[in-house]
Design a protein around this motif. Structure first.
Motif, PDB file in Angstrom:
ATOM      1  N   ARG A 174       0.837  -1.192   0.000  1.00  0.00           N
ATOM      2  CA  ARG A 174       0.000   0.000   0.000  1.00  0.00           C
ATOM      3  C   ARG A 174       0.879   1.253   0.000  1.00  0.00           C
ATOM      4  N   ILE A 175       0.281   2.352  -0.406  1.00  0.00           N
ATOM      5  CA  ILE A 175       0.790   3.690  -0.122  1.00  0.00           C
ATOM      6  C   ILE A 175      -0.236   4.336   0.799  1.00  0.00           C
ATOM      7  N   VAL A 176       0.214   4.877   1.922  1.00  0.00           N
ATOM      8  CA  VAL A 176      -0.701   5.447   2.907  1.00  0.00           C
ATOM      9  C   VAL A 176      -0.398   6.931   3.088  1.00  0.00           C
ATOM     10  N   VAL A 177      -1.449   7.737   3.073  1.00  0.00           N
ATOM     11  CA  VAL A 177      -1.323   9.164   3.364  1.00  0.00           C
ATOM     12  C   VAL A 177      -1.755   9.386   4.806  1.00  0.00           C
ATOM     13  N   LEU A 178      -0.893  10.052   5.568  1.00  0.00           N
ATOM     14  CA  LEU A 178      -1.129  10.307   6.982  1.00  0.00           C
ATOM     15  C   LEU A 178      -1.117  11.809   7.238  1.00  0.00           C
ATOM     16  N   HIS A 179      -1.913  12.242   8.187  1.00  0.00           N
ATOM     17  CA  HIS A 179      -1.865  13.647   8.599  1.00  0.00           C
ATOM     18  C   HIS A 179      -1.054  13.749   9.885  1.00  0.00           C
ATOM     19  N   HIS A 183       2.746  18.741  13.297  1.00  0.00           N
ATOM     20  CA  HIS A 183       3.216  19.788  12.397  1.00  0.00           C
ATOM     21  C   HIS A 183       2.140  20.298  11.445  1.00  0.00           C
ATOM     22  N   GLY A 184       0.953  19.673  11.478  1.00  0.00           N
ATOM     23  CA  GLY A 184      -0.140  20.126  10.636  1.00  0.00           C
ATOM     24  C   GLY A 184       0.087  19.895   9.165  1.00  0.00           C
ATOM     25  N   GLU A 185       0.825  18.840   8.815  1.00  0.00           N
ATOM     26  CA  GLU A 185       1.133  18.549   7.422  1.00  0.00           C
ATOM     27  C   GLU A 185       0.720  17.123   7.082  1.00  0.00           C
ATOM     28  N   ASP A 186       0.658  16.826   5.793  1.00  0.00           N
ATOM     29  CA  ASP A 186       0.350  15.482   5.343  1.00  0.00           C
ATOM     30  C   ASP A 186       1.609  14.813   4.827  1.00  0.00           C
ATOM     31  N   HIS A 187       1.649  13.506   4.943  1.00  0.00           N
ATOM     32  CA  HIS A 187       2.858  12.753   4.661  1.00  0.00           C
ATOM     33  C   HIS A 187       2.476  11.417   4.045  1.00  0.00           C
ATOM     34  N   ALA A 188       3.253  10.939   3.082  1.00  0.00           N
ATOM     35  CA  ALA A 188       2.989   9.655   2.429  1.00  0.00           C
ATOM     36  C   ALA A 188       4.104   8.660   2.733  1.00  0.00           C
ATOM     37  N   PRO A 219      -4.315   8.405   9.818  1.00  0.00           N
ATOM     38  CA  PRO A 219      -4.425   7.875   8.448  1.00  0.00           C
ATOM     39  C   PRO A 219      -5.623   8.486   7.728  1.00  0.00           C
ATOM     40  N   THR A 220      -5.415   8.940   6.512  1.00  0.00           N
ATOM     41  CA  THR A 220      -6.509   9.577   5.767  1.00  0.00           C
ATOM     42  C   THR A 220      -6.839   8.855   4.458  1.00  0.00           C
ATOM     43  N   PHE A 221      -5.830   8.429   3.702  1.00  0.00           N
ATOM     44  CA  PHE A 221      -6.063   7.742   2.432  1.00  0.00           C
ATOM     45  C   PHE A 221      -5.127   6.550   2.322  1.00  0.00           C
ATOM     46  N   VAL A 222      -5.532   5.565   1.529  1.00  0.00           N
ATOM     47  CA  VAL A 222      -4.701   4.399   1.259  1.00  0.00           C
ATOM     48  C   VAL A 222      -4.845   4.031  -0.208  1.00  0.00           C
ATOM     49  N   ILE A 223      -3.714   3.700  -0.836  1.00  0.00           N
ATOM     50  CA  ILE A 223      -3.673   3.366  -2.261  1.00  0.00           C
ATOM     51  C   ILE A 223      -3.108   1.962  -2.417  1.00  0.00           C
ATOM     52  N   GLY A 224      -3.779   1.136  -3.218  1.00  0.00           N
ATOM     53  CA  GLY A 224      -3.310  -0.223  -3.450  1.00  0.00           C
ATOM     54  C   GLY A 224      -3.909  -0.792  -4.710  1.00  0.00           C
TER      55      GLY A 224
END
Length: 266
Positions: A174-179, A183-188, A219-224
């Motif tokens: 998977r690729i996971v997007v996290l908030h 720091h108030g930023e999003d990270h993959a 966790p906000t989004f997941v790609i697979g």
């Protein structure tokens, strides 16, 4: 010598990754398919143990589809170079194949760790604005390696593809997007399932962290293989008393580094 240079650049350039358009207003713009039982992914199937539903539209889905289209061409280039390395005209393809070959020599967690380490040291941290002249651009692995630099999603994509070519099953990647709630930023990050447990492969540090040990990220989004999905609302992954948490690792790695404000496209 080359690895030492990359290691220095990696340590000096570690910054939080601003996935530009992932601001709150943009998250609301993402359209999820109706959450019927048939469409809702089982809770145990995804990293962080949260249910997720497929997105039928939105900026993230468009970006991922764009990466997939470019990946088709890159897979042809990799196939040609793998069959004739002496005649390969793409240094990026040769480098990527070397990373995958080294990983194939290992098993289990060591295979994941080899790809995490190699990608982290091969790609220099660089913002999309500095590299592409735009706030948020997603690139497939050969394009990233050819430029030599990228930000968090570029690392995650390269690891995702490298792990697949190294033999991991699609359902275990998977690729996971996290908030980042500090720091108030999003990270993959890339995520790989090993022996029933999900490990996160992060460009900010070499250690692979199990999803259950991640702290201060949502966790906000997941790609697979099922496409792009949005996580159902879940609890904040936070435990400020845990000195061995991911947040502790991130904060210590960021000490002395300048972080840029969270940016998004309005």
């Amino acid at each position: 010598m080359g690895l030492l240079v990359y290691a220095r650049a990696w340590r000096a350039g570690i910054v939080a990754c601003g996935l530009a358009w992932f601001g709150p207003a943009d998250l609301r713009a993402e359209t999820a398919k109706p959450s019927t039982p048939a469409e809702l992914i089982q809770q145990s199937a995804e990293p962080f143990g949260l249910a997720a539903s497929s997105l039928s539209s939105g900026g993230l889905r468009d970006k991922w589809l764009g990466v997939q289209r470019r990946l088709d061409d890159e897979m042809v280039q990799l196939a040609l170079c793998e069959g004739d390395r002496d005649g390969c005209v793409s240094p990026a393809a040769l480098k990527f194949l070397d990373i995958v070959d080294d990983a194939r020599l290992r098993e289990g967690r060591a295979r994941l760790g080899e790809i995490n380490r190699a990608i982290n040291l091969t790609i220099r941290p660089m913002s999309d604005l500095a590299q592409h002249g735009q706030i948020d651009a997603w690139t497939p692995p050969l394009a990233t390696l050819a430029r030599g630099g990228g930000d968090c999603e570029d690392y995650a994509i390269a690891k995702f593809i490298a792990l697949r070519r190294a033999g991991l099953a699609p359902d275990d990647l998977r690729i996971v997007v996290l908030h980042d709630t500090i720091h108030g930023e999003d990270h993959a990050v890339a995520a790989a399932r090993l022996d029933g447990r999900w490990l996160t492969l992060d460009n900010r540090h070499m250690a692979m962290i199990e999803d259950t040990d991640v702290r201060n990220f949502r966790p906000t989004f997941v790609i697979g293989q099922h496409g792009v999905m949005r996580y159902a609302d879940g609890p904040l992954l936070a435990d400020t008393s845990d000195n061995n948490s991911v947040a502790s690792l991130v904060v210590s790695s960021l000490a002395g580094s300048a972080t840029r404000p969270f940016e998004r496209v309005d």
